[in-house]
Design an enzyme around this catalytic site. Structure first.
Site, PDB file in Angstrom:
ATOM      1  N   ALA A 131     -40.403  90.991 -56.943  1.00  0.00           N
ATOM      2  CA  ALA A 131     -41.033  89.667 -56.894  1.00  0.00           C
ATOM      3  C   ALA A 131     -40.637  88.800 -58.088  1.00  0.00           C
ATOM      4  CB  ALA A 131     -42.550  89.810 -56.834  1.00  0.00           C
ATOM      5  N   GLY A 132     -39.740  89.316 -58.913  1.00  0.00           N
ATOM      6  CA  GLY A 132     -39.314  88.554 -60.094  1.00  0.00           C
ATOM      7  C   GLY A 132     -38.293  87.486 -59.748  1.00  0.00           C
ATOM      8  N   ARG A 174     -18.527  85.238 -65.402  1.00  0.00           N
ATOM      9  CA  ARG A 174     -18.554  84.189 -66.437  1.00  0.00           C
ATOM     10  C   ARG A 174     -17.162  84.014 -67.047  1.00  0.00           C
ATOM     11  NH1 ARG A 174     -24.237  86.411 -69.126  1.00  0.00           N
ATOM     12  NH2 ARG A 174     -25.634  84.948 -68.037  1.00  0.00           N
ATOM     13  N   GLY A 220     -31.519  95.482 -64.845  1.00  0.00           N
ATOM     14  CA  GLY A 220     -32.498  95.241 -65.910  1.00  0.00           C
ATOM     15  C   GLY A 220     -31.960  95.646 -67.271  1.00  0.00           C
ATOM     16  N   GLY A 240     -38.568  95.353 -59.307  1.00  0.00           N
ATOM     17  CA  GLY A 240     -38.784  94.001 -59.841  1.00  0.00           C
ATOM     18  C   GLY A 240     -38.612  92.971 -58.738  1.00  0.00           C
ATOM     19  N   HIS A 288     -23.147  95.440 -71.576  1.00  0.00           N
ATOM     20  CA  HIS A 288     -23.581  94.114 -71.117  1.00  0.00           C
ATOM     21  C   HIS A 288     -24.451  93.515 -72.220  1.00  0.00           C
ATOM     22  CE1 HIS A 288     -25.087  90.745 -68.956  1.00  0.00           C
ATOM     23  NE2 HIS A 288     -26.318  91.212 -68.969  1.00  0.00           N
ATOM     24  N   ARG A 314     -37.849  91.292 -73.572  1.00  0.00           N
ATOM     25  CA  ARG A 314     -38.189  91.349 -74.992  1.00  0.00           C
ATOM     26  C   ARG A 314     -39.225  90.282 -75.310  1.00  0.00           C
ATOM     27  NH1 ARG A 314     -33.307  92.084 -79.184  1.00  0.00           N
ATOM     28  NH2 ARG A 314     -34.378  91.950 -81.164  1.00  0.00           N
ATOM     29  N   GLN A 317     -38.068 106.148 -63.088  1.00  0.00           N
ATOM     30  CA  GLN A 317     -37.313 105.757 -61.891  1.00  0.00           C
ATOM     31  C   GLN A 317     -36.178 106.739 -61.606  1.00  0.00           C
ATOM     32  OE1 GLN A 317     -36.423 101.537 -62.077  1.00  0.00           O
ATOM     33  NE2 GLN A 317     -38.589 101.023 -61.967  1.00  0.00           N
TER      34      GLN A 317
END
Length: 328
Positions: free
Chosen positions: A13-14, A164, A132, A11, A189, A94, A114
């Site tokens: 280039a995300g 957090r 991800g 991922g 998570h 999603r 993967q």
């Protein structure tokens, strides 16, 4: 200078990839004396491959002294070849009207592929971090699809929840984030995660005693940490990419370089302790040393904690059941 290590990122280039790659190439993840070769994977779609080329051009234009090489590809076997570290960032988000079960299956296919590619071509010591979502279950799928790699090589990212929680507690208790020790986040998570500061201290003072507010813990703190991702999407119109990338850097840096005895949270395959069935990828407190993580053992689990830990486990068990037929 050390020999370069190979870091695979999916991922690439995300949004998260864009916040991540420049920091890896500058030495923030593996140290300022460790050259890296970036092996970047994107989906086989023209637009994504073009975007990846653009990101690689920018990486070139930074002239990072530690960036020893780069490849961009749509083939997992090329991206994971001899990889020492693999950050699996890419996953299918999603879409509108998509059920969680559908999402699990779509991502299941990605992470089976993967996992198989890692099994075939990666270094036998590869350290895998799944970012991800749903991260714990995606990590479980990849782990199960790579039978020749040690299960302990596969981890899921709970560090964003951990970070957090750190800030919420620091603000509530009026202490510096850096002074907080022994915080942990248990479980998945997801909004069911259980951030636990019963053992946490700042400058030797127990923070549970200092805060001393069970209502705040249950009704403010836990929901704020659990729903933080949704709150950021609502405010920004986009998901939390920079803070997720930052957490991925923290997770991998600590795993590779050690935590000096400090607790951090990682999603790791359970060994059966704390009432978590063996093999489930579950967030627990760990310390890291010499490239290995070690779970913190023997912590007392009170009634409220048991309830919260079981609730997040139940969600993980449901996710595991939803993809069980894919792993046969």
């Amino acid at each position: 200078m050390k020999q370069p290590v190979r870091v695979a990122v999916t991922g690439a280039a995300g949004q998260i990839g864009y916040s991540l790659l420049f920091r890896i190439a500058s030495g923030e993840m593996l140290g300022k004396d460790q050259p890296v070769i970036l092996q970047l994977l994107e989906i086989p779609v023209e637009k994504a491959q073009q975007a990846l080329k653009g990101v690689m051009m920018e990486l070139d234009d930074c002239a990072f002294p530690l960036l020893a090489g780069m490849i961009g590809t749509d083939d997992p076997k090329v991206a994971f070849k001899d990889a020492d570290y693999a950050l699996l960032v890419g996953s299918r988000p999603r879409g509108p009207g998509m059920e969680r079960a559908d999402l699990l299956k779509v991502n299941g296919e990605i992470f089976i592929g993967q996992g198989q590619a890692l099994n075939e071509v990666a270094s036998r010591d590869v350290k895998v971090l799944v970012v991800g979502n749903p991260a714990n279950t995606n990590a479980y799928i990849a782990m199960k699809s790579a039978p020749d790699l040690p299960a302990k090589n596969f981890t899921a990212m709970l560090r964003l929840d951990h970070n957090r929680a750190l800030t919420q507690i620091a603000q509530k208790a009026g202490v510096a984030v850096a002074d907080i020790e022994k915080l942990t986040v248990w479980g998945n998570h997801s909004p069911t995660m259980y951030a636990d500061y019963r053992f946490a201290t700042a400058n030797g003072e127990n923070l549970k005693d200092k805060i001393n507010d069970a209502e705040w813990n249950k009704d403010v703190f836990l929901p704020t940490v659990g729903k933080r991702g949704a709150a950021i999407i609502e405010a920004r119109g986009l998901s939390s990419a920079a803070s997720a990338a930052n957490a991925a850097i923290d997770h991998m840096r600590d795993w590779a370089l050690g935590t000096n005895g400090k607790w951090v949270t990682m999603g790791i395959p359970s060994d059966g302790s704390y009432g978590i069935p063996e093999g489930v990828i579950y967030g627990v407190p760990v310390t890291c040393e010499n490239g290995e993580y070690k779970r913190v053992e023997g912590l007392e689990i009170d009634e409220f904690s048991r309830e919260r830990m079981d609730k997040t486990l139940q969600e993980l068990e449901e996710e595991r059941a939803a993809i069980a037929d894919m792993l046969k």
